[in-house]
Design an enzyme around this catalytic site. Structure first.
Site: not given
Length: 267
Positions: A74, A76, A131, A222
Site C-alpha cells: 500500500s 501508507s 508504520k 494511512s
C-alpha cells in the site's frame, strides 16, 4: 504472512520427523528384511525428507531469527517506501520470538522513536503491517491541523516541494513533500492540506506502558494509531525493524523494476 510461516514450520517438523523415524527404526527394519545381496532402497518420502529438512531448517531459522522479507502492498509509507518495494526486516532488533506465536523468548532492545517497524495490528492479528514509531511509552502525541506534537512540542516541518508519484503511487502526485523533524530521526512525509478534518485523525493520545503509537509517512492515506479503536500497538505484536529495500517491482510503472531502489536504506 502467518499462513506461509505456519506451512514452513509444518513442513520442517514433518520432514524432520520422517528423517528421525527412519534413522531410529525404519532403516534398521529395511536392512534386516533385505537379503545379503539385495540393494536397500529408501522410500521416496524418506529420500525427500533427508534432502529438504536441512534446507527448511536453514530458511526457517533465517526468517524467524535473522531477517525476513516483506512486500509493501500500500501507499501508507510513501515517500519512504513505495508500493512494490520488497524489504528486509531485522528480526532480532527487539528480541527473538518464536515463529507463529510471535512470543518473545529473548529480550534484545526496544523500538526507538522514528523506527520503521513491522507488526501485527491488534484488530488484524493475522496480517503484517508497517508504520513508523512516533510515540514511546509515556509520551503524549498530538495531531492537529496536519501537524504533529510530541510531549507538547510541535515537530518542525520543512517544505521540499510537490511530490510526483510513479506507477501505483501516481495517485499521490500533487501532495506536499516535507521533511518532518522528528527528534533524532528526521524523515520525509507526504501531506495534503485539503484533506477534510475527519480523515486527518486529529486528537491527543498518551501512550501506556508496553505500547507504542505508530503512524504512516503518508499522513492522509494511512490507517494507523490515530484511527484504531485501541490507538496503541502492544509490544508483543512487534515483528521486527525494517532495514533495507532489496527490490522494487511495480507493473504499473514505466519500468517494472526500479533498480535505483535496490539497496536503499530505510531511514
Amino acid at each position: 504472512m502467518v499462513w506461509f510461516e505456519t506451512i514452513l514450520v509444518a513442513l520442517t517438523a514433518l520432514t524432520g520427523f520422517i528423517w528421525l523415524l527412519d534413522k531410529l527404526f525404519l532403516a534398521k527394519r529395511r536392512a534386516a528384511a533385505a537379503g545379503p545381496l539385495d540393494e536397500v532402497k529408501e522410500p521416496v518420502a524418506v529420500d525427500y525428507s533427508k534432502a529438504f529438512f536441512p534446507i527448511l531448517v536453514l530458511v526457517l531459522g533465517l526468517r524467524s531469527f535473522v531477517a525476513e522479507p516483506f512486500r509493501i502492498p500500500s501507499s501508507s509509507m510513501m515517500p519512504t517506501l513505495l508500493i512494490g518495494d520488497f524489504i528486509l526486516v531485522n528480526k532480532f532488533s527487539y528480541g527473538l520470538r518464536w515463529p507463529i506465536t510471535n512470543k518473545k523468548f529473548l529480550a534484545n532492545g526496544a523500538p526507538e522513536r522514528g523506527d520503521v517497524v513491522v507488526f501485527r495490528p491488534p484488530h488484524h492479528p493475522r496480517q503484517d503491517w508497517i508504520k513508523r514509531v512516533i510515540g514511546l511509552p509515556g509520551d503524549t502525541v498530538g495531531y492537529h491541523d496536519n501537524k504533529l506534537t510530541v510531549n507538547g512540542r510541535e515537530v518542525p516541518y520543512r517544505m521540499e516541494g510537490v511530490y510526483q508519484g510513479l506507477g501505483q503511487g501516481a495517485e499521490m502526485t500533487g501532495a506536499s513533500r516535507l521533511t518532518e523533524g522528528l527528534p533524532g530521526r528526521p524523515h520525509f512525509v507526504l501531506r495534503r492540506d485539503d484533506t477534510p478534518l475527519p480523515y486527518q485523525g486529529e486528537g491527543d493520545w498518551t501512550v501506556p506502558e508496553g505500547h507504542y503509537f505508530v503512524m504512516g509517512d503518508n499522513r492522509n492515506n494511512s490507517e494507523d494509531s490515530r484511527f484504531w479503536e485501541t490507538h496503541f500497538l502492544p509490544e508483543s505484536n512487534l515483528r521486527g525493524k525494517a532495514m533495507i529495500v532489496w527490490m522494487n517491482f511495480d507493473r504499473q510503472a514505466d519500468h517494472w523494476v526500479d533498480t535505483s531502489r535496490i539497496g536503499k536504506r530505510i531511514p
